[in-house]
Scaffold this motif. Structure first.
Motif, PDB file in Angstrom:
ATOM      1  N   TYR A 168       0.683  -1.256   0.030  1.00 46.91           N
ATOM      2  CA  TYR A 168      -0.036  -0.246  -0.200  1.00 46.91           C
ATOM      3  C   TYR A 168       0.737   1.175  -0.044  1.00 46.91           C
ATOM      4  O   TYR A 168       0.509   2.120  -0.740  1.00 46.91           O
ATOM      5  CB  TYR A 168      -0.712   0.082   1.097  1.00 46.91           C
ATOM      6  CG  TYR A 168      -1.796   1.327   1.137  1.00 46.91           C
ATOM      7  CD1 TYR A 168      -2.724   1.713   0.466  1.00 46.91           C
ATOM      8  CD2 TYR A 168      -1.387   2.154   2.412  1.00 46.91           C
ATOM      9  CE1 TYR A 168      -3.335   2.790   0.630  1.00 46.91           C
ATOM     10  CE2 TYR A 168      -2.082   3.423   2.673  1.00 46.91           C
ATOM     11  CZ  TYR A 168      -3.265   3.741   1.877  1.00 46.91           C
ATOM     12  OH  TYR A 168      -3.695   4.887   1.908  1.00 46.91           O
ATOM     13  N   PHE A 169       2.054   1.229   0.760  1.00 50.61           N
ATOM     14  CA  PHE A 169       2.799   2.253   0.954  1.00 50.61           C
ATOM     15  C   PHE A 169       3.478   2.686  -0.420  1.00 50.61           C
ATOM     16  O   PHE A 169       3.518   3.773  -0.970  1.00 50.61           O
ATOM     17  CB  PHE A 169       3.864   2.164   2.050  1.00 50.61           C
ATOM     18  CG  PHE A 169       4.663   3.409   2.134  1.00 50.61           C
ATOM     19  CD1 PHE A 169       4.208   4.493   2.712  1.00 50.61           C
ATOM     20  CD2 PHE A 169       6.108   3.571   1.834  1.00 50.61           C
ATOM     21  CE1 PHE A 169       5.015   5.659   3.138  1.00 50.61           C
ATOM     22  CE2 PHE A 169       6.632   4.624   2.185  1.00 50.61           C
ATOM     23  CZ  PHE A 169       6.209   5.736   2.881  1.00 50.61           C
ATOM     24  N   THR A 170       4.115   1.455  -1.074  1.00 53.00           N
ATOM     25  CA  THR A 170       4.981   1.749  -2.220  1.00 53.00           C
ATOM     26  C   THR A 170       4.028   1.907  -3.448  1.00 53.00           C
ATOM     27  O   THR A 170       4.525   2.562  -4.433  1.00 53.00           O
ATOM     28  CB  THR A 170       5.818   0.677  -2.283  1.00 53.00           C
ATOM     29  OG1 THR A 170       5.131  -0.497  -2.729  1.00 53.00           O
ATOM     30  CG2 THR A 170       7.006   0.330  -1.275  1.00 53.00           C
ATOM     31  N   ASP A 171       2.816   1.374  -3.500  1.00 49.59           N
ATOM     32  CA  ASP A 171       2.045   1.368  -4.625  1.00 49.59           C
ATOM     33  C   ASP A 171       1.216   2.592  -4.729  1.00 49.59           C
ATOM     34  O   ASP A 171       0.735   2.984  -5.777  1.00 49.59           O
ATOM     35  CB  ASP A 171       1.232   0.162  -4.906  1.00 49.59           C
ATOM     36  CG  ASP A 171       2.016  -0.987  -5.401  1.00 49.59           C
ATOM     37  OD1 ASP A 171       3.214  -0.839  -5.620  1.00 49.59           O
ATOM     38  OD2 ASP A 171       1.649  -2.113  -5.119  1.00 49.59           O
ATOM     39  N   THR A 172       0.733   3.069  -3.561  1.00 50.82           N
ATOM     40  CA  THR A 172      -0.226   4.090  -3.285  1.00 50.82           C
ATOM     41  C   THR A 172       0.268   5.573  -2.994  1.00 50.82           C
ATOM     42  O   THR A 172       0.180   6.552  -3.568  1.00 50.82           O
ATOM     43  CB  THR A 172      -1.572   3.722  -2.453  1.00 50.82           C
ATOM     44  OG1 THR A 172      -1.852   2.677  -3.048  1.00 50.82           O
ATOM     45  CG2 THR A 172      -2.525   4.661  -2.765  1.00 50.82           C
ATOM     46  N   LEU A 173       0.973   5.368  -1.700  1.00 48.69           N
ATOM     47  CA  LEU A 173       1.475   6.677  -1.064  1.00 48.69           C
ATOM     48  C   LEU A 173       2.528   7.276  -1.664  1.00 48.69           C
ATOM     49  O   LEU A 173       2.579   8.467  -1.867  1.00 48.69           O
ATOM     50  CB  LEU A 173       1.597   6.486   0.283  1.00 48.69           C
ATOM     51  CG  LEU A 173       0.177   5.966   1.196  1.00 48.69           C
ATOM     52  CD1 LEU A 173       0.682   5.815   2.490  1.00 48.69           C
ATOM     53  CD2 LEU A 173      -0.872   7.201   1.134  1.00 48.69           C
ATOM     54  N   ILE A 174       3.568   6.630  -1.970  1.00 54.77           N
ATOM     55  CA  ILE A 174       4.950   7.164  -2.693  1.00 54.77           C
ATOM     56  C   ILE A 174       4.469   7.716  -4.047  1.00 54.77           C
ATOM     57  O   ILE A 174       4.953   9.041  -4.304  1.00 54.77           O
ATOM     58  CB  ILE A 174       5.853   6.066  -2.595  1.00 54.77           C
ATOM     59  CG1 ILE A 174       6.459   5.644  -1.353  1.00 54.77           C
ATOM     60  CG2 ILE A 174       7.157   6.581  -3.698  1.00 54.77           C
ATOM     61  CD1 ILE A 174       7.427   4.959  -1.098  1.00 54.77           C
ATOM     62  N   PRO A 175       3.887   7.273  -4.807  1.00 54.66           N
ATOM     63  CA  PRO A 175       3.419   7.914  -6.076  1.00 54.66           C
ATOM     64  C   PRO A 175       2.628   9.187  -5.915  1.00 54.66           C
ATOM     65  O   PRO A 175       2.903  10.337  -6.599  1.00 54.66           O
ATOM     66  CB  PRO A 175       2.675   7.031  -6.978  1.00 54.66           C
ATOM     67  CG  PRO A 175       3.148   5.623  -6.647  1.00 54.66           C
ATOM     68  CD  PRO A 175       3.313   5.680  -4.848  1.00 54.66           C
ATOM     69  N   ILE A 176       1.938   9.232  -4.944  1.00 59.42           N
ATOM     70  CA  ILE A 176       1.206  10.376  -4.514  1.00 59.42           C
ATOM     71  C   ILE A 176       2.068  11.765  -4.050  1.00 59.42           C
ATOM     72  O   ILE A 176       1.928  12.830  -4.587  1.00 59.42           O
ATOM     73  CB  ILE A 176       0.044  10.375  -3.672  1.00 59.42           C
ATOM     74  CG1 ILE A 176      -0.982   9.486  -4.400  1.00 59.42           C
ATOM     75  CG2 ILE A 176      -0.688  11.639  -2.980  1.00 59.42           C
ATOM     76  CD1 ILE A 176      -2.043   8.961  -3.359  1.00 59.42           C
ATOM     77  N   ILE A 177       2.980  11.148  -3.160  1.00 61.13           N
ATOM     78  CA  ILE A 177       3.911  12.096  -2.523  1.00 61.13           C
ATOM     79  C   ILE A 177       4.766  12.595  -3.650  1.00 61.13           C
ATOM     80  O   ILE A 177       5.261  13.804  -3.583  1.00 61.13           O
ATOM     81  CB  ILE A 177       4.725  11.203  -1.510  1.00 61.13           C
ATOM     82  CG1 ILE A 177       3.809  11.197  -0.459  1.00 61.13           C
ATOM     83  CG2 ILE A 177       5.973  12.375  -0.966  1.00 61.13           C
ATOM     84  CD1 ILE A 177       4.246  10.296   0.651  1.00 61.13           C
TER      85      ILE A 177
END
Length: 88
Positions: A76-85
């Motif tokens: 979830y962190f690598t696929d969703t949050l990092i691209p948004i950040i």
């Protein structure tokens, strides 16, 4: 951040939290109902009788499903949050 993106990320985060906590909560429910039924059948009303087996079962399931929980949260962190950040 747009409202739709915010709510979508929030929804995904809540779903990941449900998936990560489901094994522990399911075992706690099953053990709690089983011990409660045993207590009702034998008329033994001891609080530690429900607490200790439930905690032991939850600890065992946590240990067994740690890899799944870490993988789910990491994905979830690598696929969703990092691209948004990175997009901001």
């Amino acid at each position: 951040m747009q409202d739709a993106l915010f709510y979508d990320v929030l929804r995904q985060g809540l779903w990941v939290a449900v998936l990560a906590s489901a094994p522990i909560l399911a075992v706690a429910l099953v053990v709690g109902v089983t011990i409660g039924l045993l207590q009702a059948l034998t008329s033994v009303q001891e609080m530690t009788l429900t607490f200790v087996p439930k905690m032991a079962a939850m600890l065992a399931v946590f240990w067994a499903s740690m890899g799944f929980m870490s993988l789910t949260l990491g994905r979830y962190f690598t696929d969703t949050l990092i691209p948004i950040i990175e997009g901001f």
